[in-house]
Write a protein that holds these residues in place. Structure first.
Motif, mmCIF file in Angstrom:
data_model
loop_
_atom_site.group_PDB
_atom_site.id
_atom_site.type_symbol
_atom_site.label_atom_id
_atom_site.label_comp_id
_atom_site.label_asym_id
_atom_site.label_seq_id
_atom_site.Cartn_x
_atom_site.Cartn_y
_atom_site.Cartn_z
ATOM 1 N N GLU A 1 0.824 -1.191 -0.172
ATOM 2 C CA GLU A 1 0.005 0.127 0.029
ATOM 3 C C GLU A 1 0.949 1.100 0.015
ATOM 4 O O GLU A 1 1.826 1.501 0.794
ATOM 5 N N ALA A 2 0.498 2.245 -0.757
ATOM 6 C CA ALA A 2 0.956 3.450 -0.804
ATOM 7 C C ALA A 2 -0.245 4.441 -0.530
ATOM 8 O O ALA A 2 -0.958 4.442 -1.097
ATOM 9 N N CYS A 3 0.279 5.535 0.317
ATOM 10 C CA CYS A 3 -0.875 6.606 0.696
ATOM 11 C C CYS A 3 -0.402 7.891 0.537
ATOM 12 O O CYS A 3 1.043 8.292 0.978
ATOM 13 N N TYR A 4 -1.133 8.923 -0.327
ATOM 14 C CA TYR A 4 -0.816 10.339 -0.208
ATOM 15 C C TYR A 4 -1.790 11.275 0.514
ATOM 16 O O TYR A 4 -3.054 10.919 0.190
ATOM 17 N N CYS A 5 -1.336 11.859 1.318
ATOM 18 C CA CYS A 5 -2.272 12.704 2.238
ATOM 19 C C CYS A 5 -2.391 13.860 1.476
ATOM 20 O O CYS A 5 -1.742 14.649 0.808
ATOM 21 N N VAL A 6 -3.856 14.243 1.572
ATOM 22 C CA VAL A 6 -4.514 15.335 0.731
ATOM 23 C C VAL A 6 -5.062 16.541 1.660
ATOM 24 O O VAL A 6 -5.424 17.267 1.374
ATOM 25 N N GLU A 7 -5.439 15.779 2.885
ATOM 26 C CA GLU A 7 -6.065 16.594 4.013
ATOM 27 C C GLU A 7 -5.966 16.194 5.370
ATOM 28 O O GLU A 7 -5.858 14.903 5.551
ATOM 29 N N GLY A 8 -5.853 16.932 6.345
ATOM 30 C CA GLY A 8 -5.765 16.635 7.382
ATOM 31 C C GLY A 8 -4.389 16.399 8.041
ATOM 32 O O GLY A 8 -3.268 16.651 7.482
ATOM 33 N N ASN A 9 -4.336 16.044 9.520
ATOM 34 C CA ASN A 9 -3.045 15.851 9.936
ATOM 35 C C ASN A 9 -2.980 14.507 10.995
ATOM 36 O O ASN A 9 -4.005 13.861 11.382
ATOM 37 N N GLY A 10 -1.866 13.681 10.961
ATOM 38 C CA GLY A 10 -1.768 12.514 11.583
ATOM 39 C C GLY A 10 -0.400 11.973 11.736
ATOM 40 O O GLY A 10 0.426 12.776 11.420
ATOM 41 N N GLN A 11 -0.175 10.851 12.043
ATOM 42 C CA GLN A 11 1.193 10.253 12.600
ATOM 43 C C GLN A 11 0.933 8.765 11.981
ATOM 44 O O GLN A 11 -0.106 7.970 12.086
ATOM 45 N N ILE A 12 2.104 8.339 11.659
ATOM 46 C CA ILE A 12 2.343 6.796 11.425
ATOM 47 C C ILE A 12 3.516 6.324 11.976
ATOM 48 O O ILE A 12 4.741 6.973 11.913
#
Length: 128
Positions: free
Chosen positions: A57-68
């Motif tokens: 899986e590859a994820c691209y953030c477009v909105e919001g904030n988080g952590q991994i």
């Protein structure tokens, strides 16, 4: 050519959710592209522990904030708009949305069939 609008997926069987997340499946295995593409929202305050043992899986953030972070690592990495993370080793990981919903565009290989939800171990079943 395939043209899909998010509004056409909302409320259908391609709009899949579970505790703390919602995944709108824009491209599926049946589309024949060799990967799937989702518009995924992780709800504010949610902490998900996931391990895709059968998918990359590859994820691209477009909105919001988080952590991994991976389960083997103590370091939380920020996820904010225009940040990519790729789980290239079937990494067991934790992802959380901190101050707002986290919206991600995600690619899966092999592609999702559409109805997958996280099993108890955090994975999806193998694609058929």
């Amino acid at each position: 050519m395939i043209v899909t609008a998010l509004r056409d997926i909302l409320g259908t069987d391609q709009d899949v959710s579970g505790p703390g997340w919602n995944s709108r499946r824009l491209l599926l295995a049946s589309d024949g592209m060799g990967f799937s593409l989702t518009d995924t929202v992780i709800k504010k305050g949610a902490l998900l522990e996931i391990e895709y043992t059968h998918h990359l899986e590859a994820c691209y953030c477009v909105e919001g904030n988080g952590q991994i972070k991976t389960s083997d690592d103590e370091t939380w990495h920020p996820v904010e708009p225009f940040t990519l993370y790729a789980l290239d080793q079937h990494d067991r990981h934790m992802v959380r949305a901190t101050d707002a919903d986290l919206r991600l565009v995600c690619v899966f290989n092999p592609p999702l069939s559409g109805g997958e939800v996280h099993r108890k171990d955090g994975s999806y079943a193998p694609s058929s």
